[in-house]
Design a protein around this motif. Structure first.
Motif, mmCIF file in Angstrom:
data_model
loop_
_atom_site.group_PDB
_atom_site.id
_atom_site.type_symbol
_atom_site.label_atom_id
_atom_site.label_comp_id
_atom_site.label_asym_id
_atom_site.label_seq_id
_atom_site.Cartn_x
_atom_site.Cartn_y
_atom_site.Cartn_z
ATOM 1 N N PRO A 1 0.729 -1.108 -0.085
ATOM 2 C CA PRO A 1 -0.242 0.281 0.047
ATOM 3 C C PRO A 1 0.791 1.060 -0.161
ATOM 4 O O PRO A 1 2.182 1.197 0.177
ATOM 5 C CB PRO A 1 -0.880 -0.164 1.303
ATOM 6 C CG PRO A 1 -0.111 -1.334 2.449
ATOM 7 C CD PRO A 1 0.972 -2.217 1.326
ATOM 8 N N GLU A 2 0.259 2.028 -0.432
ATOM 9 C CA GLU A 2 0.713 3.983 -0.516
ATOM 10 C C GLU A 2 1.916 4.120 0.612
ATOM 11 O O GLU A 2 2.639 4.441 0.831
ATOM 12 C CB GLU A 2 -0.153 5.017 -0.696
ATOM 13 C CG GLU A 2 0.911 6.283 -1.586
ATOM 14 C CD GLU A 2 0.163 7.068 -2.080
ATOM 15 O OE1 GLU A 2 0.832 8.233 -2.144
ATOM 16 O OE2 GLU A 2 -0.657 6.576 -2.535
ATOM 17 N N GLU A 3 1.044 3.724 1.507
ATOM 18 C CA GLU A 3 1.460 3.755 3.300
ATOM 19 C C GLU A 3 2.760 3.571 3.659
ATOM 20 O O GLU A 3 3.358 4.069 4.335
ATOM 21 C CB GLU A 3 0.358 4.210 4.077
ATOM 22 C CG GLU A 3 0.198 3.231 4.408
ATOM 23 C CD GLU A 3 -1.507 2.220 3.567
ATOM 24 O OE1 GLU A 3 -1.976 1.632 3.692
ATOM 25 O OE2 GLU A 3 -1.308 3.567 2.352
ATOM 26 N N GLN A 4 3.142 2.557 2.820
ATOM 27 C CA GLN A 4 4.108 1.798 3.230
ATOM 28 C C GLN A 4 5.718 2.614 1.792
ATOM 29 O O GLN A 4 6.884 1.858 1.772
ATOM 30 C CB GLN A 4 4.058 0.201 3.301
ATOM 31 C CG GLN A 4 3.294 -0.387 4.544
ATOM 32 C CD GLN A 4 3.337 -1.532 4.032
ATOM 33 O OE1 GLN A 4 3.362 -2.370 2.993
ATOM 34 N NE2 GLN A 4 2.662 -1.963 4.986
ATOM 35 N N SER A 5 5.210 3.308 1.337
ATOM 36 C CA SER A 5 6.067 2.977 0.067
ATOM 37 C C SER A 5 7.526 3.758 0.279
ATOM 38 O O SER A 5 8.492 3.161 -0.065
ATOM 39 C CB SER A 5 5.205 4.390 -0.674
ATOM 40 O OG SER A 5 4.448 4.355 -1.272
ATOM 41 N N ARG A 6 7.342 4.584 1.540
ATOM 42 C CA ARG A 6 8.721 5.596 2.064
ATOM 43 C C ARG A 6 9.729 4.163 2.677
ATOM 44 O O ARG A 6 10.583 4.094 2.564
ATOM 45 C CB ARG A 6 8.654 6.326 2.838
ATOM 46 C CG ARG A 6 10.226 6.833 3.029
ATOM 47 C CD ARG A 6 9.998 8.139 4.007
ATOM 48 N NE ARG A 6 9.077 9.273 3.511
ATOM 49 C CZ ARG A 6 10.014 9.717 3.084
ATOM 50 N NH1 ARG A 6 11.354 9.494 2.595
ATOM 51 N NH2 ARG A 6 9.642 11.482 2.236
ATOM 52 N N THR A 7 9.160 3.582 2.963
ATOM 53 C CA THR A 7 10.159 2.006 4.301
ATOM 54 C C THR A 7 10.113 1.399 2.938
ATOM 55 O O THR A 7 11.934 0.639 2.984
ATOM 56 C CB THR A 7 9.282 1.315 4.812
ATOM 57 O OG1 THR A 7 8.058 1.685 5.803
ATOM 58 C CG2 THR A 7 9.489 0.029 6.100
ATOM 59 N N ILE A 8 9.586 0.935 2.031
ATOM 60 C CA ILE A 8 10.173 -0.194 0.725
ATOM 61 C C ILE A 8 11.035 0.374 -0.246
ATOM 62 O O ILE A 8 12.235 0.704 -0.224
ATOM 63 C CB ILE A 8 9.409 -0.517 0.361
ATOM 64 C CG1 ILE A 8 8.181 -1.212 0.655
ATOM 65 C CG2 ILE A 8 9.194 -0.908 -1.196
ATOM 66 C CD1 ILE A 8 6.500 -2.313 0.315
ATOM 67 N N ALA A 9 10.831 1.719 -0.238
ATOM 68 C CA ALA A 9 11.869 2.351 -0.856
ATOM 69 C C ALA A 9 13.579 2.334 -0.276
ATOM 70 O O ALA A 9 14.205 2.108 -0.844
ATOM 71 C CB ALA A 9 11.877 3.788 -1.206
ATOM 72 N N ASP A 10 13.540 2.994 1.191
ATOM 73 C CA ASP A 10 14.335 3.212 1.656
ATOM 74 C C ASP A 10 14.942 1.507 1.962
ATOM 75 O O ASP A 10 16.436 1.127 2.030
ATOM 76 C CB ASP A 10 14.293 3.328 3.203
ATOM 77 C CG ASP A 10 13.835 4.762 3.149
ATOM 78 O OD1 ASP A 10 13.868 5.382 1.948
ATOM 79 O OD2 ASP A 10 13.207 5.676 4.156
ATOM 80 N N ALA A 11 14.175 1.023 1.472
ATOM 81 C CA ALA A 11 14.469 -0.532 1.626
ATOM 82 C C ALA A 11 15.254 -1.341 0.625
ATOM 83 O O ALA A 11 16.466 -2.279 0.696
ATOM 84 C CB ALA A 11 13.891 -2.372 2.462
#
Length: 145
Positions: free
Chosen positions: A67-77
């Motif tokens: 989901p979009e709210e996890q975008s930053r976390t996944i992009a960072d990972a």
């Protein structure tokens, strides 16, 4: 009209693709050169064949449906894992291994489209820190280094 976020994401993607193309072009030029350069290209290919990209592949798979709210976390990972591989194994070998992993994980046009859509949800700038590579010794990108 594309949003600023989408434009920034596209620019980041273009920069990453361009750097990968330069790395691959450099290896291709070496392969056509003298025996030392061909040997170096074979060694780099051998290293690339043994780079463990399984963690990065899992992150790509998770990113497809996140989901979009996890975008930053996944992009960072994803960014952190990519940097770790480049740091640990060298940029040229890591780019080759990541390219092969992408060809495998994103094997169909539909998966590539979903990947593109997932990346469009990512923030333009992620919060990568050198904590990603703490304790790792940087690899040389050339046998002459």
């Amino acid at each position: 009209m594309p949003s600023v976020r989408r434009t920034r994401s596209a620019l980041v993607a273009i920069i990453l693709v361009a750097s990968a193309c330069v790395a691959v072009r450099g290896v291709s030029a070496h392969q056509q050169g003298d025996p030392d350069h061909r040997r170096e290209a074979r060694v780099i290919e051998s290293i690339a064949a043994h780079i463990p990209t399984d963690s990065l592949a899992r992150l790509y798979t998770v990113a497809l449906d996140a989901p979009e709210e996890q975008s930053r976390t996944i992009a960072d990972a994803v960014s952190c894992q990519t940097i770790r591989l480049e740091w640990q194994f060298g940029n040229i070998a890591a780019r080759q291994a990541i390219g092969r992993m992408e060809d495998s994980v994103l094997a169909t046009p539909a998966l590539r489209q979903r990947w593109s859509e997932a990346r469009d949800r990512w923030p333009a700038v992620s919060g990568i820190h050198f904590d990603c590579v703490r304790g790792l010794v940087p690899a040389a990108d050339s046998l002459s280094e």
